[in-house]
Design an enzyme around this catalytic site. Structure first.
Site, short mmCIF file in Angstrom:
data_model
loop_
_atom_site.label_atom_id
_atom_site.label_comp_id
_atom_site.label_asym_id
_atom_site.label_seq_id
_atom_site.Cartn_x
_atom_site.Cartn_y
_atom_site.Cartn_z
N SER A 237 88.09 -42.14 41.02
CA SER A 237 88.80 -40.87 40.85
C SER A 237 89.08 -40.58 39.37
O SER A 237 88.98 -39.42 38.94
CB SER A 237 90.11 -40.87 41.64
N ALA B 33 91.95 -45.63 45.14
CA ALA B 33 91.21 -46.17 46.28
C ALA B 33 89.94 -46.91 45.87
O ALA B 33 89.21 -47.40 46.72
CB ALA B 33 90.86 -45.04 47.25
N GLY B 34 89.65 -46.95 44.57
CA GLY B 34 88.43 -47.62 44.11
C GLY B 34 87.19 -46.77 44.21
O GLY B 34 86.07 -47.29 44.18
N LEU B 35 87.37 -45.44 44.29
CA LEU B 35 86.24 -44.53 44.43
C LEU B 35 85.94 -43.78 43.13
O LEU B 35 85.20 -42.80 43.14
CB LEU B 35 86.49 -43.53 45.56
N ALA C 53 87.30 -41.56 36.71
CA ALA C 53 86.05 -41.17 36.06
C ALA C 53 85.65 -39.76 36.46
O ALA C 53 85.20 -38.97 35.63
CB ALA C 53 84.94 -42.15 36.42
N ALA C 54 85.82 -39.42 37.74
CA ALA C 54 85.44 -38.09 38.22
C ALA C 54 86.26 -37.01 37.54
O ALA C 54 85.73 -35.97 37.12
CB ALA C 54 85.58 -38.00 39.73
N PRO D 255 90.81 -39.75 46.94
CA PRO D 255 92.12 -40.40 46.85
C PRO D 255 92.26 -41.23 45.58
O PRO D 255 91.33 -41.94 45.19
CB PRO D 255 92.19 -41.28 48.10
N VAL D 256 93.41 -41.10 44.93
CA VAL D 256 93.67 -41.85 43.70
C VAL D 256 93.99 -43.30 44.05
O VAL D 256 94.71 -43.59 45.00
CB VAL D 256 94.85 -41.21 42.93
N ASP E 158 81.25 -46.07 36.40
CA ASP E 158 81.87 -44.94 37.11
C ASP E 158 81.55 -43.59 36.48
O ASP E 158 81.08 -42.68 37.17
CB ASP E 158 83.38 -45.14 37.20
#
Length: 334
Positions: free
Chosen positions: A117, A113-115, A119-120, A110-111, A161
């Site tokens: 996204s 969300a602090g995960l 960087a990925a 999810p964009v 990240d």
């Protein structure tokens, strides 16, 4: 020729906020991935197709004198600058600035969300486009290019990240230095609140509180740094898995309490954290800046129960685990 690459999301296991003040942090890649197909096009343009990035999709084309917006839906647009900079950076590295490239993006992350996204998608784009252009890069080199993309787009970046997304596994970070840690399975559940906080604003808020009450905030930050070092010690130990899980869970709960004391938790984050613990998680805490975004729970043999509890509490659960792999080239079609 077409190339498919993927790169994982990340969570901050321990040390968010205190890392700003020179304390260590531990981050890890998780098995939620962004996938990027790259191929040449004849127009000499950069074309980005983002049809499934956990928000409504869009397609945009860039060339020297025109931009085509076929659709634009909120947060999805944030992806564009990272992807475009990633493509331009790789074309520059390969000395092929004139080549038209089309990338197509799908994502489980999810964009906002602090995960990680952004960087990925940057890392997966660099991986796919570099292979397409015949540029041989290691994952470490791709992580460094991902950091450059973040600096170009954001103006500031620790590099955590893109490094985690490119390399995978566990990464210990302290004062600009990265150290991979031994891999171990961690059965986790990520809970998304559905909203996001501003990292910039939250960091500024903690800074103001620290300036107002240094004698109170400094010991909290110091304790957070000690939590990280204890977690590193556990990850490096040869303790049996059950004991490692229990001790890491305790540290997660302590770290969450310290973050709450800094004022970065929210009612919704706390509800998800306590719902996860009640359902049997050994530990649960905020991951990232707070103010919204995500929490995660360590839930060996209880992932389904914890996911259900997070749903009942109003969050969106994602059952996952640590990803040993970072960037992957999934497929190459000549």
């Amino acid at each position: 020729m077409r190339v498919l690459a993927s790169a994982p999301a990340k969570i901050i296991l321990f040390g968010e906020h205190s890392v700003v003040y020179g304390k260590p942090a531990i981050a890890a890649a998780i098995n939620l991935r962004t996938y990027v197909w790259a191929e040449f096009n004849e127009r000499g343009a950069i074309k980005i197709e983002a049809k499934d990035i956990r928000v409504p999709g869009l397609t945009v084309s860039f060339s020297e004198d025109e931009i085509y917006f076929e659709s634009d839906y909120g947060k999805a647009a944030e992806v564009l600058s990272y992807v475009r900079q990633a493509i331009e950076l790789v074309r520059e590295e390969a000395d092929k600035n004139g080549r038209g490239i089309t990338v197509s993006i799908t994502s489980q992350i999810p964009v906002g969300a602090g995960l990680g996204s952004s960087a990925a998608v940057a890392v997966a784009t660099i991986g796919a486009v570099s292979r397409l252009l015949g540029l041989e890069l290691t994952n470490e080199e791709i992580g460094k290019l991902g950091h450059r993309v973040e600096l170009l787009v954001q103006g500031a970046s620790s590099g955590i990240d893109p490094t985690v997304s490119a390399i995978g596994g566990f990464i210990h970070y302290e004062k600009g230095k990265f150290e991979p840690l031994p891999f171990m399975e961690l059965p986790i559940v990520v809970g998304y609140t559905g909203s996001s906080g501003s990292t910039k604003e939250l960091v500024a808020m903690v800074r103001r509180t620290r300036e107002e009450m240094p004698e109170i905030i400094e010991p909290i930050l110091l304790s957070m740094g000690k939590v990280v070092e204890k977690a590193k010690e556990i990850l490096l130990s040869d303790l049996e898995e059950k004991i490692r899980f229990e001790r890491l869970g305790k540290l997660m709960n302590i770290n969450h309490g310290l973050l709450d004391a800094l004022g970065v938790s929210t009612k919704k984050l706390s509800e998800l954290v306590y719902a996860a613990r009640t359902a049997g998680a050994l530990g649960a805490k905020i991951t990232g800046a707070g103010g919204g975004g995500c929490m995660y729970a360590l839930a060996p043999e209880k992932q389904s129960e914890v996911a259900t509890a997070i749903t009942i509490a109003g969050g969106t659960p994602m059952i996952t685990e640590i990803s040993k792999e970072g960037l992957r080239i999934e497929e190459v079609i000549p």
